[in-house]
Write an enzyme that holds these catalytic residues in place. Sequence first.
Site, short mmCIF file in Angstrom:
data_model
loop_
_atom_site.label_atom_id
_atom_site.label_comp_id
_atom_site.label_asym_id
_atom_site.label_seq_id
_atom_site.Cartn_x
_atom_site.Cartn_y
_atom_site.Cartn_z
N ASP A 38 70.59 20.64 85.14
CA ASP A 38 69.36 20.02 84.63
C ASP A 38 69.18 18.60 85.16
O ASP A 38 68.07 18.16 85.43
CB ASP A 38 69.39 19.94 83.10
CG ASP A 38 69.30 21.31 82.47
OD1 ASP A 38 69.14 22.29 83.23
OD2 ASP A 38 69.41 21.40 81.23
N SER A 87 54.84 21.16 78.71
CA SER A 87 56.19 20.65 78.86
C SER A 87 56.22 19.24 78.27
O SER A 87 55.22 18.78 77.71
CB SER A 87 56.47 20.64 80.36
OG SER A 87 57.77 20.26 80.60
N LEU A 88 57.34 18.55 78.40
CA LEU A 88 57.43 17.16 77.92
C LEU A 88 57.77 16.25 79.09
O LEU A 88 58.59 16.63 79.94
CB LEU A 88 58.55 17.03 76.88
CG LEU A 88 58.31 17.64 75.51
CD1 LEU A 88 59.62 17.67 74.72
CD2 LEU A 88 57.27 16.83 74.74
N LYS A 118 66.27 17.49 71.02
CA LYS A 118 65.63 18.42 71.96
C LYS A 118 66.60 19.58 72.14
O LYS A 118 67.69 19.40 72.70
CB LYS A 118 65.33 17.72 73.29
CG LYS A 118 64.62 18.62 74.28
CD LYS A 118 64.19 17.84 75.51
CE LYS A 118 63.34 18.69 76.43
NZ LYS A 118 64.11 19.77 77.07
N LYS A 298 57.86 11.75 68.89
CA LYS A 298 56.47 12.22 68.77
C LYS A 298 55.69 11.27 67.87
O LYS A 298 56.25 10.72 66.92
CB LYS A 298 56.43 13.61 68.10
CG LYS A 298 57.17 14.69 68.87
CD LYS A 298 57.18 16.03 68.13
CE LYS A 298 58.02 17.04 68.89
NZ LYS A 298 58.25 18.29 68.17
N LYS A 322 66.19 11.82 77.55
CA LYS A 322 67.36 12.61 77.92
C LYS A 322 68.65 11.84 77.65
O LYS A 322 68.67 10.62 77.69
CB LYS A 322 67.29 12.99 79.40
CG LYS A 322 66.16 13.95 79.76
CD LYS A 322 66.37 15.27 79.07
CE LYS A 322 65.47 16.37 79.58
NZ LYS A 322 65.90 17.01 80.79
S1 IVH Z 1 57.76 19.56 71.28
C1 IVH Z 1 53.74 19.76 74.23
N1 IVH Z 1 60.15 19.44 70.31
O1 IVH Z 1 61.35 21.16 75.55
C2 IVH Z 1 55.15 20.19 74.11
N2 IVH Z 1 59.85 20.58 72.40
O2 IVH Z 1 60.66 20.10 78.20
C3 IVH Z 1 55.64 19.96 72.70
N3 IVH Z 1 61.93 21.54 73.28
O3 IVH Z 1 58.64 23.27 76.24
C4 IVH Z 1 57.04 20.39 72.60
N4 IVH Z 1 63.26 20.92 71.64
O4 IVH Z 1 60.65 24.23 74.92
C5 IVH Z 1 59.40 19.88 71.33
N5 IVH Z 1 62.25 19.31 69.29
C6 IVH Z 1 61.48 19.72 70.30
C7 IVH Z 1 62.01 20.46 71.37
C8 IVH Z 1 61.16 20.86 72.41
C9 IVH Z 1 63.19 21.57 72.80
C10 IVH Z 1 61.54 22.14 74.57
C11 IVH Z 1 60.28 22.94 74.54
C12 IVH Z 1 59.39 22.33 75.59
C13 IVH Z 1 60.41 21.68 76.46
C14 IVH Z 1 59.80 20.55 77.25
#
Ligand code: IVH
Length: 338
Positions: A38, A87-88, A118, A298, A322
């Site tokens: 990653d 995605s983020l 995450k 967030k 990260k």
């Molecule tokens: S919020 C608009 N919260 O990370 C996207 N995502 O790299 C809002 N993920 O696609 C996602 N833990 O699969 C959110 N606590 C968390 C998360 C999370 C893992 C993943 C998710 C997303 C990816 C982005």
Amino acid sequence: MKDTPMSEAVSLEMKEIAQRLEAANLAYHRDDAPEIDDAEYDALKARLLELEAQHPDLKDADTPTEKVGAPLAAGFGKITHKIPMLSLGNAFEEDDVSRFVAQIRAVSRDAMLTAEPKIDGLSLALRYENGALVSAATRGDGAVGEDVTANARTITDIPQRLTGAPEVLEVRGEVFMSHDDFEALNARAAKNGTKSFANPRNAAAGSMRQLDASITAERKLSFFAYAWGDMSEPLAATQSESIARLAELGFRVNPLMRRFQPVAEAGKSLVAQLIDYHKEVALARAELGYDIDGIVYKVDDIATQIALGFRSTTPRWAVAHKFAAERAWTRLEAIEIQ
Ligand code: IVH
């Protein structure tokens, strides 16, 4: 602009990185068999983003920096997401977090933020109609996902029925495998002489993306709810209240989620509070019993989330900070111009 040797070299580097990212996306998302780690992936993507920002004229219309996931695997039915699954953006340094917070505060001076782990798994969208689970989809390419409804029904953390939910409710979250369940699965594989998995994320993704749901049922998968998609009415006015509502409806939500005020009583800045939380969770990481690869910050107020909106594939109201161990330095081999 006439191409100079310099811009040719940049263009070549950009193409080479794009090819490596595309190959990595297929290996990771379609085949559940990552070929690079990653950290290396993030470093390549960060470099391509940097070059695209410096040379917008060289940016490919089909660039992987503006795509989510990968094309769908054959064999599964398809489900079109009513609201794309994005995605983020990543933050690596404190400076990146400061910039993220500054952008939010420019829109909403007193914005409160939430922070949560995450989860390193596979994202899933669960659709409930009149309280009944009607479909489950992987993220796929963000617009269309794989229909894994039968598989999702085998996961005990995923309620089949909800009481008191909006008529239509799409709950999003992460499927993952705990460390204990991963070790038990690999021990069984060793005993039976079958293939073992490299890590819990691959085991979770490989188990979820089975055409035969009885195989998924034999694997122990878990699910945390952390977001939502299509809905007939909002769950609540804030992120934290919405998550509390999902917990009331019977979803497992992460107990480590915290909410931060713009300035705490102790006088610590918002950024300092987030960084302390990040350090605290990083220290507790080995004891959690499941893999996480960073912290997601967030904006708490949903009206402010909407005001901030999205870039092409990432929200402006959230970011993934990260962990250091997840990072790597990647250097491209020299590019020779013929
Ligand atoms: S919020 C608009 N919260 O990370 C996207 N995502 O790299 C809002 N993920 O696609 C996602 N833990 O699969 C959110 N606590 C968390 C998360 C999370 C893992 C993943 C998710 C997303 C990816 C982005």
